[in-house]
Design an enzyme around this catalytic site. Structure first.
Site, PDB file in Angstrom:
ATOM      1  N   GLN A   1      -4.887  -1.283   9.414  1.00 29.86           N
ATOM      2  CA  GLN A   1      -4.746  -2.615   8.836  1.00 29.86           C
ATOM      3  C   GLN A   1      -5.343  -3.672   9.771  1.00 29.86           C
ATOM      4  O   GLN A   1      -5.054  -3.687  10.967  1.00 29.86           O
ATOM      5  CB  GLN A   1      -3.255  -2.908   8.572  1.00 29.86           C
ATOM      6  CG  GLN A   1      -2.990  -4.199   7.830  1.00 29.86           C
ATOM      7  CD  GLN A   1      -3.504  -4.198   6.392  1.00 29.86           C
ATOM      8  OE1 GLN A   1      -3.656  -3.147   5.777  1.00 29.86           O
ATOM      9  NE2 GLN A   1      -3.791  -5.367   5.868  1.00 29.86           N
TER      10      GLN A   1
ATOM     11  N   LYS B   1       0.835  -1.206   0.000  1.00 33.02           N
ATOM     12  CA  LYS B   1       0.000   0.000   0.000  1.00 33.02           C
ATOM     13  C   LYS B   1       0.872   1.261   0.000  1.00 33.02           C
ATOM     14  O   LYS B   1       0.593   2.211  -0.725  1.00 33.02           O
ATOM     15  CB  LYS B   1      -0.946  -0.010   1.214  1.00 33.02           C
ATOM     16  CG  LYS B   1      -2.068  -1.039   1.070  1.00 33.02           C
ATOM     17  CD  LYS B   1      -2.876  -1.254   2.338  1.00 33.02           C
ATOM     18  CE  LYS B   1      -3.847  -2.420   2.139  1.00 33.02           C
ATOM     19  NZ  LYS B   1      -4.668  -2.727   3.310  1.00 33.02           N
TER      20      LYS B   1
ATOM     21  N   ASP C   1     -11.058   2.682   3.635  1.00 36.56           N
ATOM     22  CA  ASP C   1     -11.394   1.255   3.532  1.00 36.56           C
ATOM     23  C   ASP C   1     -12.903   1.050   3.363  1.00 36.56           C
ATOM     24  O   ASP C   1     -13.341  -0.036   2.974  1.00 36.56           O
ATOM     25  CB  ASP C   1     -10.954   0.515   4.803  1.00 36.56           C
ATOM     26  CG  ASP C   1      -9.659  -0.259   4.606  1.00 36.56           C
ATOM     27  OD1 ASP C   1      -9.397  -0.696   3.470  1.00 36.56           O
ATOM     28  OD2 ASP C   1      -8.927  -0.426   5.600  1.00 36.56           O
TER      29      ASP C   1
HETATM   30  N1  GUN Z   1      -6.564  -6.791   5.873  1.00 36.75           N
HETATM   31  C1  GUN Z   1      -6.718  -7.521   4.750  1.00 36.75           C
HETATM   32  N2  GUN Z   1      -7.257  -6.767   3.768  1.00 36.75           N
HETATM   33  C2  GUN Z   1      -7.451  -5.536   4.295  1.00 36.75           C
HETATM   34  C3  GUN Z   1      -7.967  -4.322   3.776  1.00 36.75           C
HETATM   35  O1  GUN Z   1      -8.378  -4.193   2.630  1.00 36.75           O
HETATM   36  N3  GUN Z   1      -7.974  -3.275   4.633  1.00 36.75           N
HETATM   37  C4  GUN Z   1      -7.532  -3.373   5.904  1.00 36.75           C
HETATM   38  N4  GUN Z   1      -7.598  -2.293   6.678  1.00 36.75           N
HETATM   39  N5  GUN Z   1      -7.061  -4.473   6.419  1.00 36.75           N
HETATM   40  C5  GUN Z   1      -7.010  -5.557   5.612  1.00 36.75           C
END
Ligand code: GUN
Length: 283
Positions: free
Chosen positions: A97, A53, A120
């Site tokens: 996350q 990311k 998100d």
């Molecule tokens: N953990 C696995 N996929 C994601 C996601 O798209 N966003 C977040 N915040 N955590 C994750």
């Protein structure tokens, strides 16, 4: 024989467009969009996702701030950090996350994030916006990416039977709502569904998001179906695999996403799109 939907290529093209839009934003507003990413602990998969990311931010011209916190971080500390980022005008997007370590209350943290910065799309407000088809909301990145992948096939969605396997708040429920908005007839299956194959066999569009290696096999898929595999698992040999048994489904499907290189890259591209959307709302 199914055509492979090249998520990597589609995501790269999308990121190229986003880079231009973000450059225009930065020029006109006088600053780059900024994403704050919070990670607690050292879950190996999360470490890789967060790194990807941050790299994507660099690639499209978004400033990023990574908060890598110790496993032992307390709820109150995390809440204080989110409050501080909510109030910081220079921060456009906040991503916590998941999963968080078990001593932390994820729901409370997600709810605390300012919905305008919730890139998100996991908060109650944004899930409500999706339910009500309010275009101003920030929507969950993986389902947004899936819709783009399905649209890339050129197949008309209206009237098609879409079967979603999985009912998570992050993927299953939001993708079902988005497919409904695209005028699909939607069925949601889950772990308690009896005779799963009897549903999947009637799917023109099949989205599988359960986290079970190779759950869906060729005999469970309708000839010519669009098959979207959201799973990221390890098979018995430790190799990366999806929730769909690619080898047996590929010959029957009309279109199919591979793992890796299907849904995954699109999720990150949509996160960048959401960050730009949040930034445009924060000028
Ligand atoms: N953990 C696995 N996929 C994601 C996601 O798209 N966003 C977040 N915040 N955590 C994750």
């Amino acid at each position: 024989m199914g055509k492979i939907i090249d998520g990597k290529a589609i995501a790269t093209a999308l990121q190229d467009r986003l880079r231009e839009q973000i450059a225009y934003f930065s020029m006109t507003v006088g600053r780059k969009p900024k994403l704050a990413v919070i990670m607690v602990g050292e879950d190996p998969a999360s470490t890789i996702y967060v790194r990807n990311k941050i790299r994507a931010c660099e690639a499209v011209g978004v400033n990023s701030e990574a908060y890598r916190l110790a496993e032992s971080t307390e709820q109150s500390y995390l809440e204080e950090l989110v409050r501080k980022l909510n109030e910081d005008r220079s921060v456009d997007g906040i991503l916590v996350q998941l999963p968080l370590p078990s001593h932390l209350n994820s729901k409370k943290i997600i709810t605390l994030i300012d919905p305008k910065k919730d890139v998100d799309g996991f908060s109650e407000v944004n899930l409500g916006s999706l339910l009500l088809d309010d275009k101003k909301g920030l929507y969950s990145c993986t389902p947004l990416g899936i819709i783009q992948l399905i649209r890339s096939t050129g197949v008309e969605l209206a009237g098609k039977h879409a079967v979603v396997v999985g009912r998570s708040n992050e993927v299953g429920k939001p993708i079902a709502l988005m497919l409904l908005q695209h005028n699909c007839t939607v069925t949601i299956c889950h772990s308690k569904t009896m005779d799963l194959a009897s549903y999947t066999r009637t799917a023109d569009i099949l989205v599988v998001a359960v986290g079970k290696s190779k759950l869906v096999t060729g005999d469970m898929v309708k000839e010519g179906a669009i098959v979207i595999d959201v799973g990221i698992n390890r098979d018995a040999e430790g190799k990366l695999c999806g929730d769909v048994d690619f080898a047996s489904v590929m010959p029957k499907a009309g279109y199919i996403t591979p793992v890796p290189g299907g849904v995954g890259p699109m999720t990150i591209a949509m996160l960048m799109a959401n960050t730009l959307k949040a930034a445009k709302g924060n000028v």
